[in-house]
Design a protein around this motif. Structure first.
Motif, PDB file in Angstrom:
ATOM      1  N   VAL A 111     -54.225 -33.974 147.126  1.00  0.00           N
ATOM      2  CA  VAL A 111     -55.495 -34.545 147.249  1.00  0.00           C
ATOM      3  C   VAL A 111     -56.213 -33.112 147.766  1.00  0.00           C
ATOM      4  O   VAL A 111     -57.271 -34.279 148.986  1.00  0.00           O
ATOM      5  N   SER A 112     -55.766 -32.565 148.089  1.00  0.00           N
ATOM      6  CA  SER A 112     -56.489 -31.798 148.910  1.00  0.00           C
ATOM      7  C   SER A 112     -57.998 -31.014 148.712  1.00  0.00           C
ATOM      8  O   SER A 112     -58.428 -31.170 147.720  1.00  0.00           O
ATOM      9  N   ARG A 113     -58.643 -30.307 149.521  1.00  0.00           N
ATOM     10  CA  ARG A 113     -60.461 -30.170 148.947  1.00  0.00           C
ATOM     11  C   ARG A 113     -60.906 -29.308 148.015  1.00  0.00           C
ATOM     12  O   ARG A 113     -61.443 -29.552 146.798  1.00  0.00           O
ATOM     13  N   LEU A 114     -59.499 -28.129 147.913  1.00  0.00           N
ATOM     14  CA  LEU A 114     -60.120 -27.758 146.743  1.00  0.00           C
ATOM     15  C   LEU A 114     -59.522 -28.186 145.118  1.00  0.00           C
ATOM     16  O   LEU A 114     -60.145 -28.023 144.551  1.00  0.00           O
ATOM     17  N   PHE A 115     -58.405 -28.995 145.389  1.00  0.00           N
ATOM     18  CA  PHE A 115     -57.695 -29.465 144.270  1.00  0.00           C
ATOM     19  C   PHE A 115     -59.249 -30.953 143.739  1.00  0.00           C
ATOM     20  O   PHE A 115     -59.737 -30.574 142.745  1.00  0.00           O
ATOM     21  N   LEU A 116     -59.554 -31.487 144.940  1.00  0.00           N
ATOM     22  CA  LEU A 116     -60.506 -32.865 144.294  1.00  0.00           C
ATOM     23  C   LEU A 116     -62.111 -31.930 143.868  1.00  0.00           C
ATOM     24  O   LEU A 116     -62.377 -32.323 143.221  1.00  0.00           O
ATOM     25  N   ALA A 147     -62.408 -25.315 137.711  1.00  0.00           N
ATOM     26  CA  ALA A 147     -60.683 -24.992 137.364  1.00  0.00           C
ATOM     27  C   ALA A 147     -59.925 -25.655 137.013  1.00  0.00           C
ATOM     28  O   ALA A 147     -59.502 -27.023 136.955  1.00  0.00           O
ATOM     29  N   TYR A 148     -58.673 -24.784 135.977  1.00  0.00           N
ATOM     30  CA  TYR A 148     -58.042 -25.237 135.340  1.00  0.00           C
ATOM     31  C   TYR A 148     -56.547 -25.916 136.451  1.00  0.00           C
ATOM     32  O   TYR A 148     -56.074 -27.456 136.289  1.00  0.00           O
ATOM     33  N   ALA A 149     -56.891 -25.008 137.485  1.00  0.00           N
ATOM     34  CA  ALA A 149     -55.183 -24.928 138.374  1.00  0.00           C
ATOM     35  C   ALA A 149     -55.618 -24.142 139.551  1.00  0.00           C
ATOM     36  O   ALA A 149     -56.583 -23.463 139.348  1.00  0.00           O
ATOM     37  N   ILE A 150     -55.607 -25.382 140.869  1.00  0.00           N
ATOM     38  CA  ILE A 150     -55.794 -24.870 141.920  1.00  0.00           C
ATOM     39  C   ILE A 150     -54.518 -24.752 142.997  1.00  0.00           C
ATOM     40  O   ILE A 150     -54.736 -26.100 143.383  1.00  0.00           O
ATOM     41  N   SER A 151     -54.885 -23.983 144.083  1.00  0.00           N
ATOM     42  CA  SER A 151     -53.637 -24.456 144.732  1.00  0.00           C
ATOM     43  C   SER A 151     -53.772 -23.219 146.585  1.00  0.00           C
ATOM     44  O   SER A 151     -54.239 -22.604 146.656  1.00  0.00           O
ATOM     45  N   SER A 152     -52.968 -23.627 147.625  1.00  0.00           N
ATOM     46  CA  SER A 152     -52.740 -22.475 148.668  1.00  0.00           C
ATOM     47  C   SER A 152     -51.600 -23.134 149.345  1.00  0.00           C
ATOM     48  O   SER A 152     -50.883 -23.790 148.761  1.00  0.00           O
TER      49      SER A 152
END
Length: 428
Positions: free
Chosen positions: A293-298, A307-312
Motif C-alpha cells: 500500500v506504499s505510495r510508489l506502488f499505489l 511500472a509492472y513492479a516497484i518497491s523500495s
C-alpha cells in the motif's frame, strides 16, 4: 517477551569461550528445536567465495558421512531433521551460518535424545569436514560443488532485476568489496581451490565471532554441557556491521544494455540519518515503497500504470535506500519524474495521521507474524548479537509508534541521490 540483553529474560546467554557465545531461548511455542551456529567476521578480511563453498561442502557431507546419500540418511534417522548452511551479508559483516531443525523429543519414539544427537551431528559437521589439511576438502566433491555454484551464477545472469541491482551497488560502492554478494562473484569462485576453501574454514573456526542459538523446549543443562566440549578456543574479534563510503558530489546516471524484455530501473539514495534514528527511516521506507500500500506502488504502478513492479528497501548498515522498478523502456522518464514527485511531496507536505497510522499497523502486524516463525526469531537474535543493537519486541513496537509525520518529512529531506541505473533492451 524475548529479552536479548540479560539472563533475566527468556534468552539465557552464556560465554563458552572468549568470542564464542551461547544463547538459549526456552519456549514451548514450537514443536521443533532450532539450532543456529553463526560464524561472523569482517567482509573485507575473509575469503568470501571460499566461505560460500565451505557452506556448500558442509551441507553435503562430513568425514563420518562421506556422501550426500549417507548425510541425508543420517538426517532422516533424526526424524527428518533439516540442515542448511549458507553465507549472508549483514552490512560489513560476512556470516557463515549453519541451521539444524529437529522435532522435539516428545514426538520421537526412540530412547536417545534427538537434541543430544543433533548437537553431536553438528559437531561432526563443524569439526570433521570431508577432507584433510594436506589436500584441503575432498577434491572430487569440492569440484562438483564449485561447478554447481558456477551453474547457479549462470542462472542468476538471467535474473535481470538481480543483475541491475548488483550493478547499481557496484556503482554506489565504486566496485568496492562491499558491493559483492555474500558468495562473491564468478571470478572469485573460479579462483577458489579445495585447499584455499579449507584454509578459509580453518580461519573461521579460529578467528570468527561465534554465536550459537538454541530455541525450543530444551534441557538447558544438556545443551550447555554438550557445547562446552566443542573444540573452540578463545578469540578476539569484535565485528561491526556499520560502514559508509564517501558520498558522490554528483549523481551518477548509467544506462546499460542487455537482451531484456522489461527494463529495470534501480535508484540508490544515501539517507543522511544517524543509526539512532533508524526507526524513522524504517517507517519512511514502508510508506515510500516497502509495502503493497506504499505510495510508489499505489501512485506509480496502480494509478499511473508506469511500472509492472516497484518497491523500495533500506539497509541501515550502509544507510542506502534502493528503489527498484520493472517497466517498459518508453516509460522510464515518466516513472522517474513521478518518483521524484512522490519524494518531493514527502519532503514538503506533512503526512496525514490516517496514512501514518495505517502504515504503522501494517508494519507491526508483519513484525508480529514473523515472531511465529522459528527462523525469524533465531535470525533476529543472531543479528542483534552481531550488531550489538538490542531491541526486544515491546521496544520495537514502541519505537515504530513514536515516529511522527515530522520525522518522516525529515527523512525525506535527507535523501541524497547517488546512482540512477537503468538496464534496458538493446536497440537504437
Amino acid at each position: 517477551m524475548i529479552n536479548y540483553e540479560n539472563e533475566g529474560g527468556n534468552v539465557l546467554n552464556t560465554t563458552l569461550h572468549a568470542g564464542v557465545n551461547l544463547h538459549i531461548i526456552p519456549t514451548t511455542q514450537f514443536a521443533t528445536t532450532q539450532i543456529v551456529v553463526n560464524f561472523a567476521n569482517q567482509k573485507d578480511q575473509v575469503d568470501i567465495a571460499g566461505r560460500a563453498l565451505v557452506a556448500d561442502m558442509l551441507e553435503t557431507a562430513s568425514a563420518k558421512f562421506p556422501s550426500q546419500t549417507a548425510f541425508s540418511t543420517r538426517l532422516s534417522e533424526l526424524y527428518g531433521a533439516d540442515f542448511s548452511a549458507y553465507v549472508t551479508n549483514t552490512g560489513a559483516i560476512h556470516a557463515l551460518r549453519l541451521t539444524l531443525t529437529v522435532v522435539h523429543d516428545a514426538f520421537a519414539t526412540g530412547t536417545n535424545s534427538l537434541l543430544a544427537d543433533s548437537l553431536e551431528l553438528l559437531a561432526e559437521i563443524i569439526f570433521n569436514p570431508m577432507g584433510d589439511p594436506q589436500q584441503g576438502f575432498d577434491v572430487t566433491m569440492f569440484e562438483r560443488q564449485k561447478e554447481n555454484a558456477l551453474d547457479g551464477l549462470a542462472d542468476l545472469r538471467e535474473d535481470k532485476g538481480y543483475i541491475a541491482a548488483r550493478a547499481m551497488l557496484q556503482h554506489y560502492f565504486d566496485n568496492d568489496i562491499d558491493a559483492l554478494a555474500a558468495f562473491g562473484d564468478e571470478t572469485l569462485i573460479e579462483a577458489t581451490t579445495a585447499k584455499t576453501a579449507w584454509a578459509a574454514w580453518q580461519a573461521a573456526l579460529q578467528h570468527d565471532q561465534i554465536d550459537i542459538v538454541v530455541m525450543g523446549d530444551v534441557d538447558t543443562q544438556l545443551v550447555q554441557t554438550k557445547l562446552a566440549h566443542w573444540a573452540f578456543a578463545n578469540r578476539k574479534n569484535a565485528v561491526t556491521a556499520y560502514f559508509e563510503h564517501p558520498l558522490k558530489t554528483q549523481t551518477a546516471t548509467i544506462t546499460a544494455f542487455d537482451d531484456i524484455i522489461q527494463t529495470r530501473l534501480v535508484q540508490g539514495y544515501h539517507v543522511a540519518v544517524p543509526i539512532a534514528e533508524r526507526f524513522s527511516v524504517y517507517v519512511f521506507n514502508a510508506l515510500l515503497g516497502g509495502l503493497a500500500v506504499s505510495r510508489l506502488f499505489l501512485n506509480v504502478r496502480e494509478k499511473a500504470g508506469l511500472a509492472y513492479a516497484i518497491s523500495s528497501d533500506y539497509n541501515p548498515y550502509s544507510r542506502l535506500l534502493m528503489i527498484e522498478v520493472g517497466l517498459e523502456r518508453q516509460q522510464v522518464q515518466a516513472a522517474q519524474n513521478l518518483i521524484a514527485v512522490e519524494i518531493e511531496r514527502l519532503q514538503t507536505e506533512l503526512l496525514a495521521d490516517e496514512e501514518l497510522t495505517m502504515i504503522k499497523k501494517l508494519m507491526i502486524a508483519d513484525y508480529m507474524a514473523n515472531l511465529d516463525r522459528p527462523s525469524s526469531v533465531t535470525e533476529r537474535v543472531v543479528v542483534q548479537f552481531m550488531t550489538q543493537q538490542f531491541v526486544d519486541e515491546t521496544e520495537w513496537v514502541a519505537r515504530v509508534q513514536a515516529v511522527t509525520a515530522t520525522d518522516i518529512q525529515m527523512v525525506a529531506q535527507r535523501l541524497v541521490p547517488q546512482v540512477m541505473y537503468q538496464l534496458t533492451e538493446k536497440g537504437e
